[in-house]
Write a protein that holds these residues in place. Sequence first.
Motif, short mmCIF file in Angstrom:
data_model
loop_
_atom_site.label_atom_id
_atom_site.label_comp_id
_atom_site.label_asym_id
_atom_site.label_seq_id
_atom_site.Cartn_x
_atom_site.Cartn_y
_atom_site.Cartn_z
N ALA A 119 47.57 70.70 50.42
CA ALA A 119 47.02 72.06 50.24
C ALA A 119 47.08 72.84 51.54
O ALA A 119 47.39 74.03 51.55
CB ALA A 119 45.59 71.96 49.73
N TYR A 120 46.80 72.17 52.66
CA TYR A 120 46.80 72.84 53.97
C TYR A 120 48.20 73.33 54.34
O TYR A 120 48.35 74.36 55.02
CB TYR A 120 46.28 71.87 55.03
CG TYR A 120 46.07 72.46 56.40
CD1 TYR A 120 44.95 73.21 56.69
CD2 TYR A 120 47.01 72.27 57.41
CE1 TYR A 120 44.75 73.76 57.95
CE2 TYR A 120 46.83 72.80 58.66
CZ TYR A 120 45.70 73.55 58.93
OH TYR A 120 45.51 74.09 60.17
N GLN A 121 49.22 72.61 53.89
CA GLN A 121 50.60 73.03 54.16
C GLN A 121 50.93 74.36 53.49
O GLN A 121 51.84 75.06 53.92
CB GLN A 121 51.58 71.95 53.69
CG GLN A 121 51.60 70.71 54.56
CD GLN A 121 52.53 69.64 54.01
OE1 GLN A 121 52.85 69.61 52.82
NE2 GLN A 121 52.97 68.74 54.88
N MET A 122 50.18 74.71 52.44
CA MET A 122 50.39 75.97 51.74
C MET A 122 49.68 77.14 52.42
O MET A 122 49.81 78.28 51.98
CB MET A 122 49.92 75.84 50.29
CG MET A 122 50.57 74.72 49.51
SD MET A 122 52.33 74.97 49.28
CE MET A 122 52.30 76.36 48.16
N GLY A 123 48.92 76.84 53.47
CA GLY A 123 48.19 77.89 54.18
C GLY A 123 46.69 77.65 54.10
O GLY A 123 46.19 77.05 53.14
N GLU A 124 45.96 78.12 55.12
CA GLU A 124 44.51 77.91 55.15
C GLU A 124 43.81 78.61 53.98
O GLU A 124 42.86 78.07 53.42
CB GLU A 124 43.94 78.41 56.48
CG GLU A 124 44.32 77.55 57.68
CD GLU A 124 43.53 77.95 58.92
OE1 GLU A 124 42.53 78.68 58.79
OE2 GLU A 124 43.93 77.53 60.02
N ALA A 125 44.28 79.80 53.62
CA ALA A 125 43.64 80.54 52.52
C ALA A 125 43.76 79.75 51.22
O ALA A 125 42.78 79.64 50.45
CB ALA A 125 44.27 81.92 52.38
N TYR A 126 44.95 79.21 50.96
CA TYR A 126 45.14 78.42 49.73
C TYR A 126 44.28 77.16 49.77
O TYR A 126 43.67 76.78 48.75
CB TYR A 126 46.61 78.05 49.58
CG TYR A 126 46.89 77.19 48.36
CD1 TYR A 126 47.03 77.75 47.11
CD2 TYR A 126 47.00 75.80 48.49
CE1 TYR A 126 47.26 76.97 45.99
CE2 TYR A 126 47.23 75.00 47.38
CZ TYR A 126 47.36 75.60 46.13
OH TYR A 126 47.60 74.81 45.03
N ALA A 127 44.22 76.49 50.94
CA ALA A 127 43.43 75.27 51.06
C ALA A 127 41.96 75.56 50.76
O ALA A 127 41.29 74.79 50.04
CB ALA A 127 43.59 74.67 52.46
N ARG A 128 41.44 76.67 51.27
CA ARG A 128 40.04 77.04 50.98
C ARG A 128 39.84 77.33 49.50
O ARG A 128 38.80 77.00 48.92
CB ARG A 128 39.64 78.26 51.81
CG ARG A 128 39.47 77.97 53.30
CD ARG A 128 38.78 79.14 54.00
NE ARG A 128 38.64 78.89 55.43
CZ ARG A 128 39.51 79.29 56.34
NH1 ARG A 128 40.59 79.98 55.96
NH2 ARG A 128 39.32 79.02 57.61
N SER A 129 40.85 77.95 48.88
CA SER A 129 40.71 78.33 47.47
C SER A 129 40.63 77.12 46.55
O SER A 129 40.10 77.23 45.44
CB SER A 129 41.89 79.23 47.06
OG SER A 129 43.10 78.50 47.02
N VAL A 130 41.18 75.98 46.99
CA VAL A 130 41.14 74.78 46.15
C VAL A 130 40.03 73.82 46.61
O VAL A 130 39.99 72.66 46.19
CB VAL A 130 42.50 74.05 46.15
CG1 VAL A 130 43.57 74.91 45.50
CG2 VAL A 130 42.92 73.65 47.57
#
Length: 339
Positions: free
Chosen positions: A221-232
């Motif tokens: 998830a972190y590889q997709m960006g910090e915003a995406y990681a927070r969203s999941v």
Amino acid sequence: MTSRKRLVFSYCCLALLLAVLFAVSLFWGSVALTPQAVLAALTGRGQDDALSVGIITQLRLPRAVMAALLGAALSAAGYLLQTFFANPIAGPFVMGISSGAKLAVALVMVLFLNYGLLTSSAVLILAAFAGAMAAMAFVLAAARRVQRMSILVICGVMIGYICSAITEFVVAFAQDSSIVNLHNWSQGSFSGMTWGNVRTAALVVLPALAAAFCLAKPMAAYQMGEAYARSVGVDVRRFSRLLVLLSSLLAACVTAFAGPISFVGIAVPHLVKQLLGSARPLYVLPGCCLGGAAFCLLCDLIARSLFAPMELSISAVTAVFGAPVVIGLLLRRNREDVR
């Protein structure tokens, strides 16, 4: 070839390569031993040849196990740092972490030897971890002030140079005559490994690798960006701290026992991703462990056999193989940026 078949085929190739290199490292060296003698020593049927048994069980076997274990640790540490910084050329050596650990271990060894004390493996690992974390703190402080990743990498390289320069001063002006061994260690080497070293390193490396595997899902998830990681639902701050701690601990353990080893943490993860055809942490981390172990076994075999009985530093050999990979990666990224 489907992706699943490619993964299975790649893992099998890496495991086979690791097994072959491990076997070759047992009977190939300055004293040539036949496979029969090695097998007899490993199975306890070689009591009549005490020399062969001693060479295998006390010298080559712990050295091969340690090279594989520390190679896996160094490759995994490089992959964790590349994930954290989102940069394929981030690694323990490039970011100055190995050099920071090297400086701390050198200071502790000199201090203990000057007072006639012996250093334990635990003390060296703690010193290396403290040095690695100090170097990492400087890199993270620089990361808050610069936006371009290239400048951050240069800062890491400069920190590494500063730590290496101070280490050279420490070695040069050390008073104890036995500190000569420190110079050999500072060049990087798997020589002199004992079963006690193997046990201590395994107690650090194996739990750290297990923890890294547990982070595979949030890493994806972190590889997709910090915003995406927070969203999941990923706690990015806690996750980032864990990545920093694990990568520093793995790199520190390697440096404490074998000295600073260059390019393994950069080159192997890149080669593994190319081989697997995937960047998913769940797939790449096992490949990095297998690939790093095989890579270090190969380089150690070359280091101690090419000009036997003289032994090369392990970093000299890893640089010969790893540096071209890094150059190729930089050229490829430059072509992609131009497009």
